[in-house]
Design an enzyme around this catalytic site. Sequence first.
Site, PDB file in Angstrom:
ATOM      1  N   ARG A  51      79.483  13.337  75.540  1.00 25.23           N
ATOM      2  CA  ARG A  51      78.625  13.921  74.511  1.00 25.23           C
ATOM      3  C   ARG A  51      77.697  12.880  73.873  1.00 25.23           C
ATOM      4  O   ARG A  51      76.684  13.221  73.287  1.00 25.23           O
ATOM      5  CB  ARG A  51      79.507  14.538  73.425  1.00 25.23           C
ATOM      6  CG  ARG A  51      79.271  16.033  73.365  1.00 25.23           C
ATOM      7  CD  ARG A  51      79.831  16.647  72.156  1.00 25.23           C
ATOM      8  NE  ARG A  51      81.195  16.218  71.908  1.00 25.23           N
ATOM      9  CZ  ARG A  51      82.097  16.974  71.328  1.00 25.23           C
ATOM     10  NH1 ARG A  51      81.792  18.191  70.970  1.00 25.23           N
ATOM     11  NH2 ARG A  51      83.313  16.535  71.088  1.00 25.23           N
ATOM     12  N   LYS A 152      98.480  14.121  82.951  1.00 19.91           N
ATOM     13  CA  LYS A 152      99.534  14.681  82.123  1.00 19.91           C
ATOM     14  C   LYS A 152      99.097  14.651  80.656  1.00 19.91           C
ATOM     15  O   LYS A 152      98.179  13.896  80.351  1.00 19.91           O
ATOM     16  CB  LYS A 152     100.829  13.907  82.320  1.00 19.91           C
ATOM     17  CG  LYS A 152     100.757  12.469  81.793  1.00 19.91           C
ATOM     18  CD  LYS A 152     102.094  11.903  81.527  1.00 19.91           C
ATOM     19  CE  LYS A 152     102.529  12.052  80.119  1.00 19.91           C
ATOM     20  NZ  LYS A 152     101.996  11.045  79.191  1.00 19.91           N
ATOM     21  N   HIS A 182     100.961   8.478  86.524  1.00 24.56           N
ATOM     22  CA  HIS A 182     100.618   7.135  86.985  1.00 24.56           C
ATOM     23  C   HIS A 182     101.830   6.287  87.337  1.00 24.56           C
ATOM     24  O   HIS A 182     101.704   5.279  88.025  1.00 24.56           O
ATOM     25  CB  HIS A 182      99.685   6.420  85.994  1.00 24.56           C
ATOM     26  CG  HIS A 182     100.340   5.915  84.757  1.00 24.56           C
ATOM     27  ND1 HIS A 182     100.633   6.707  83.691  1.00 24.56           N
ATOM     28  CD2 HIS A 182     100.767   4.668  84.414  1.00 24.56           C
ATOM     29  CE1 HIS A 182     101.206   5.968  82.747  1.00 24.56           C
ATOM     30  NE2 HIS A 182     101.298   4.725  83.154  1.00 24.56           N
ATOM     31  N   LYS A 186     102.972   2.892  90.541  1.00 22.03           N
ATOM     32  CA  LYS A 186     103.480   1.539  90.268  1.00 22.03           C
ATOM     33  C   LYS A 186     104.153   0.981  91.529  1.00 22.03           C
ATOM     34  O   LYS A 186     104.857   1.701  92.222  1.00 22.03           O
ATOM     35  CB  LYS A 186     104.457   1.580  89.097  1.00 22.03           C
ATOM     36  CG  LYS A 186     103.747   1.988  87.796  1.00 22.03           C
ATOM     37  CD  LYS A 186     104.558   1.671  86.583  1.00 22.03           C
ATOM     38  CE  LYS A 186     103.903   2.217  85.343  1.00 22.03           C
ATOM     39  NZ  LYS A 186     103.134   1.247  84.572  1.00 22.03           N
ATOM     40  N   ASP A 239     106.227  13.310  76.212  1.00 21.28           N
ATOM     41  CA  ASP A 239     105.251  12.284  76.571  1.00 21.28           C
ATOM     42  C   ASP A 239     105.728  11.434  77.756  1.00 21.28           C
ATOM     43  O   ASP A 239     104.934  11.040  78.605  1.00 21.28           O
ATOM     44  CB  ASP A 239     104.998  11.381  75.355  1.00 21.28           C
ATOM     45  CG  ASP A 239     103.933  10.324  75.625  1.00 21.28           C
ATOM     46  OD1 ASP A 239     102.872  10.703  76.152  1.00 21.28           O
ATOM     47  OD2 ASP A 239     104.164   9.143  75.307  1.00 21.28           O
ATOM     48  N   HIS A 244     107.304  10.824  83.510  1.00 19.96           N
ATOM     49  CA  HIS A 244     107.493   9.511  84.138  1.00 19.96           C
ATOM     50  C   HIS A 244     108.965   9.244  84.501  1.00 19.96           C
ATOM     51  O   HIS A 244     109.281   8.852  85.617  1.00 19.96           O
ATOM     52  CB  HIS A 244     107.013   8.390  83.216  1.00 19.96           C
ATOM     53  CG  HIS A 244     105.580   8.515  82.799  1.00 19.96           C
ATOM     54  ND1 HIS A 244     104.600   9.037  83.611  1.00 19.96           N
ATOM     55  CD2 HIS A 244     104.944   8.173  81.647  1.00 19.96           C
ATOM     56  CE1 HIS A 244     103.434   9.006  82.982  1.00 19.96           C
ATOM     57  NE2 HIS A 244     103.617   8.491  81.784  1.00 19.96           N
TER      58      HIS A 244
HETATM   59  C1  BG6 Z   1     101.559   7.385  78.993  1.00 16.45           C
HETATM   60  C2  BG6 Z   1     102.088   7.803  77.637  1.00 16.45           C
HETATM   61  O1  BG6 Z   1     101.655   8.429  79.902  1.00 16.45           O
HETATM   62  O2  BG6 Z   1     102.302   6.275  79.468  1.00 16.45           O
HETATM   63  C3  BG6 Z   1     102.045   6.650  76.653  1.00 16.45           C
HETATM   64  O3  BG6 Z   1     101.310   8.878  77.154  1.00 16.45           O
HETATM   65  C4  BG6 Z   1     102.745   5.450  77.233  1.00 16.45           C
HETATM   66  O4  BG6 Z   1     102.629   7.023  75.419  1.00 16.45           O
HETATM   67  C5  BG6 Z   1     102.240   5.132  78.630  1.00 16.45           C
HETATM   68  O5  BG6 Z   1     102.529   4.346  76.373  1.00 16.45           O
HETATM   69  C6  BG6 Z   1     103.086   4.053  79.286  1.00 16.45           C
HETATM   70  O6  BG6 Z   1     102.487   3.662  80.482  1.00 16.45           O
HETATM   71  P1  BG6 Z   1     102.724   2.202  81.056  1.00 16.45           P
HETATM   72  O7  BG6 Z   1     102.038   2.212  82.385  1.00 16.45           O
HETATM   73  O8  BG6 Z   1     102.106   1.258  80.083  1.00 16.45           O
HETATM   74  O9  BG6 Z   1     104.212   2.045  81.156  1.00 16.45           O
END
Ligand code: BG6
Length: 493
Positions: A51, A152, A182, A186, A239, A244
């Site tokens: 925007r 997510k 993500h 890793k 979260d 994860h």
């Molecule tokens: C995100 C969460 O998906 O992953 C965050 O929303 C979190 O709260 C983050 O801090 C952690 O990712 P990483 O790669 O730093 O472990």
Amino acid sequence: MIDQEGALPPCNFVIFGATGNLATIKLFPALYRLELAGRLPEVLNFVAFGRRAFDDAGWRDYVRDLLVERCQAAGEPLERFVARFDYVRGDQADPAAYEALKATLAKPKLGVCSHVVFYLAIKPGDFPAVVKNLDKAGLNRPRGLHRIVVEKPFGTDIESAQVLNELLHRHFDESQIFRIDHYMGKETVQNLLVFRFANTLIEPLWNRNYIDHVQITVAEAVGIEKRADYYDKAGALRDMLQNHLMQLLTLVAMEPPAALEADAMRDEKVKVLRCIRPIPKRSVHAHAFRAQYKAGSVAGAQVQGYQDEPGVEPDSVTETYVAAKFYIDNWRWRGVPFYLRTGKRLKEPMSMIALRLRHPPQQLFRETPLEALEPNWIVLSIQPNESMHMELHAKQPGLGMNTHVIRLNASYRGEDEHPLDAYEALLLDVIEGDHTLFIRFDEVEWAWRVVDPILKYWVQERDFIHTYPAGGWGPLEANRLFDAEETEWRNRV
Ligand code: BG6
């Protein structure tokens, strides 16, 4: 798809939310590192959609400054990277903006690309408008070649996830959808598959006969970092744990897939989730624990408590720490507890998967100084350093019967080698169209089904939450989840 010479196809990569947190912190640095490594296709154009008032040149300056600051970028690769960008100014909710996007994608430089990736680095609440507007503008077609990447959280519970999925499927085919987690990008997580399935030494140990319990920890030292708006409604269970940590659990527990391809892998992961013993309402207390950080000190710096963070409701009972115990009722894992925990403002960042092996069946060394022998561990560290090792006992040289713990180290990265960021691998997979490390909807759905009883129970208990001081390893009360008295959280790699 990669052509026969192995070259990536010409591709346009549209980023919604280009000035947001995710794009700034993760996407641009990861894409730039791919540029540096020479991994981006020759013809790859980025289109930033936002925007804010930029023209193309102004936007390129913005990206250049950002990368100089964050990645110490410089020179020819930086210029090559920046030159890939166009900017489309518009409101995501405004159909007219998508006509402007369409016009940009038709420019001669971009029009040669058959593939378009739409990356939604935006708030989940904005997904529906973007998805519908892409359809209205015909940008979801041709179906085979245009892709959409969704970050997510995928819904906030099972029902909202299903609604979101229906919406996506109304406008995109499953083959076009990339649901990103993500953690799947890793390196240690991917290496777990190699460790398990490329070494015959490991497989015989990897089951209920030898493993006493599994601990999966994702500890963060950071707080909620100006994300109160999202986090106060989400909490640690939604979260981190539902996605994860659950993904890590499936990779530890899954059977070998028929092949290392997307659906074979995802079938095995879903099987694990389906075997997780449902938690009845009356047992939520015994299976899950939540808490919130109070003020404290992290790495020598005073930090405020969660309720004092800007934007957080002063009486919020949102959890910033969650620990949970799951059982996987299948042939391999029945009876082995999987303890998962994650929290913010803990002592230090540390993510790992640790498998504790059983005690030897005979206490042969009972009458010696070795009485209290620690059991063996297999430890896969994800962050901050990637490593893998097994802890075994060996006799110390000399006359006495003394032992020490030795580490069989299977680490694979030299100290001077730069670790890959999870996004680098995943972004390349999106461009290549490889779904293997992306999440299929039934995985999302089953993961919600597993945590739903906990969420539903906690919603009713809105007047109290345990607390823990920032800078420690979390609340001691979480130990109540352990089946055996001798079990402790492993707080070191
Ligand atoms: C995100 C969460 O998906 O992953 C965050 O929303 C979190 O709260 C983050 O801090 C952690 O990712 P990483 O790669 O730093 O472990």
